[in-house]
Design an enzyme around this catalytic site. Structure first.
Site, PDB file in Angstrom:
ATOM      1  N   LYS A  53      59.497   2.629  91.503  1.00 11.35           N
ATOM      2  CA  LYS A  53      60.566   2.462  90.687  1.00 11.35           C
ATOM      3  C   LYS A  53      61.563   1.459  91.437  1.00 11.35           C
ATOM      4  O   LYS A  53      62.247   0.643  90.690  1.00 11.35           O
ATOM      5  CB  LYS A  53      61.586   3.756  90.559  1.00 11.35           C
ATOM      6  CG  LYS A  53      60.729   4.835  89.698  1.00 11.35           C
ATOM      7  CD  LYS A  53      61.148   5.956  89.680  1.00 11.35           C
ATOM      8  CE  LYS A  53      60.060   6.914  88.681  1.00 11.35           C
ATOM      9  NZ  LYS A  53      60.575   8.197  88.854  1.00 11.35           N
ATOM     10  N   GLN A  97      64.325  12.572  91.828  1.00 11.76           N
ATOM     11  CA  GLN A  97      63.043  12.446  91.680  1.00 11.76           C
ATOM     12  C   GLN A  97      62.590  14.151  91.738  1.00 11.76           C
ATOM     13  O   GLN A  97      63.001  14.844  92.654  1.00 11.76           O
ATOM     14  CB  GLN A  97      62.479  11.762  92.864  1.00 11.76           C
ATOM     15  CG  GLN A  97      60.947  11.840  92.659  1.00 11.76           C
ATOM     16  CD  GLN A  97      60.492  10.920  91.532  1.00 11.76           C
ATOM     17  OE1 GLN A  97      60.888   9.958  91.154  1.00 11.76           O
ATOM     18  NE2 GLN A  97      59.263  11.510  90.740  1.00 11.76           N
ATOM     19  N   ASP A 120      67.405   9.347  82.873  1.00 10.72           N
ATOM     20  CA  ASP A 120      66.059  10.190  82.644  1.00 10.72           C
ATOM     21  C   ASP A 120      66.092  10.984  81.297  1.00 10.72           C
ATOM     22  O   ASP A 120      65.054  11.591  80.723  1.00 10.72           O
ATOM     23  CB  ASP A 120      65.669  11.186  83.619  1.00 10.72           C
ATOM     24  CG  ASP A 120      64.543  10.639  84.698  1.00 10.72           C
ATOM     25  OD1 ASP A 120      63.814   9.985  84.072  1.00 10.72           O
ATOM     26  OD2 ASP A 120      64.358  11.132  85.514  1.00 10.72           O
TER      27      ASP A 120
END
Ligand code: NAP
Length: 280
Positions: A53, A97, A120
């Site tokens: 990422k 994460q 997200d």
């Protein structure tokens, strides 16, 4: 018939190219998009995802800051960092994460992220906005699935879309997104009576179950578009939820694994971060 192979890698690269131009414009205006990635603990798979990422952010000019916290981080410490990032005007997107180490409550942590920075799309406000058709952030993998279908030139309105899987991160949001595109959507899960029969009605079939090669050739209507979200490790090899070699003989178009949906997930994360910076 041999299916057209949908090249997710190439499409994701095209998207990153467009994003790089937008990032350059925003940066010129003094609004360089910033993404904070929070990694707690030492899960090796998570560390790999975070590195890729960061690399992808750098490639398009997004400022990415990785916060690596030790395994023994307390909930209080993690929430304090999230609050700091919520207040930081240089940070437009926050990604924690997952999975988090034992002892940290994912629901509480996700709910602490400002919905305006929740790139997200997991915050309940964004989940709700997706379901009622309002603007907000959408989970990256489902967004990537719809983008792949659109960029392949397939029209969605009025089509029968069958989604295999009903998870909160893939199945349910992907179904909502296709409904928003005016498809007729069926969701199948482990208790569905005849999954194969449901799949055979699909013009567009989305497999997100985590069962290697579950979808067989005779589950697919000739001419259907098949999108394989599955990532399964079998004997050291990565395979999808679709029996690719067999299904490509009947489908109109199909995504490979790897190289299909996977690359789109990060591209959609970058896109969401750029959108967050544009809105800020
Ligand atoms: P998940 O949370 O385990 O959900 C799997 C879903 O599949 C559940 O809804 C389950 O039904 C359903 N299911 C299981 N076996 C089934 C069967 N035989 N027939 C019909 N439905 C069945 O998985 P997930 O997180 O959604 O992920 C799905 C797959 O996508 C995994 O392989 C994962 O690695 C992959 N993935 C890929 C990306 C990417 O970037 N490409 C991102 C995320 C996930 P119940 O609800 O009834 O249990």
């Amino acid at each position: 018939m041999t299916a057209k192979i949908i090249d997710g890698k190439a499409i994701a690269k095209e998207i990153r190219g467009d994003l790089a131009k937008q990032v350059a414009e925003l940066t010129k205006e003094g609004r360089q998009p910033g993404l904070a990635v929070v990694l707690v603990g030492d899960d090796p798979a998570s560390a790999v995802y975070v590195r890729s990422k960061k690399r992808a952010c750098e490639e398009v000019g997004i400022n990415s800051l990785v916060h690596r916290l030790p395994q023994e981080t307390t909930q209080k410490e993690l929430l304090a960092l999230i609050e700091e990032l919520n207040q930081d005007p240089k940070i437009h997107g926050i990604l924690v994460q997952l999975p988090l180490p034992d002892g940290l409550d994912e629901e509480i942590v996700i709910n602490a992220i400002s919905p305006k920075k929740d790139v997200d799309g997991f915050h309940p406000i964004n989940v709700g906005n997706l379901h009622i058709g309002q603007e907000g952030f959408v989970p990256c993998t489902p967004a990537g699935v719809v983008e792949l279908v659109k960029r392949t030139g397939v029209s969605i309105a009025g089509k029968n879309v069958v989604v295999l899987g009903r998870s909160n991160i893939v199945g349910k949001p992907v179904a909502s997104l296709f409904l928003r595109e005016n498809a007729t959507v069926t969701i199948c899960h482990s208790r569905t009576k005849d999954v194969a029969a449901e799949c055979r009605r699909a013009d567009i079939l989305i497999a997100a179950v985590g069962r290697p090669k579950l979808v067989q050739q005779d589950w697919v209507k000739p001419g259907a578009v098949v999108i394989d979200v599955g990532i399964n490790r079998v004997d050291g090899e990565i395979v999808g939820d679709v029996d690719f070699e067999q299904v490509k003989k009947v489908a109109e178009a199909i995504t490979p694994v790897p190289g299909g949906v996977g690359p789109m997930t990060i591209a959609m994360l970058l896109k969401a971060t750029v959108e967050a910076a544009s809105r800020a």
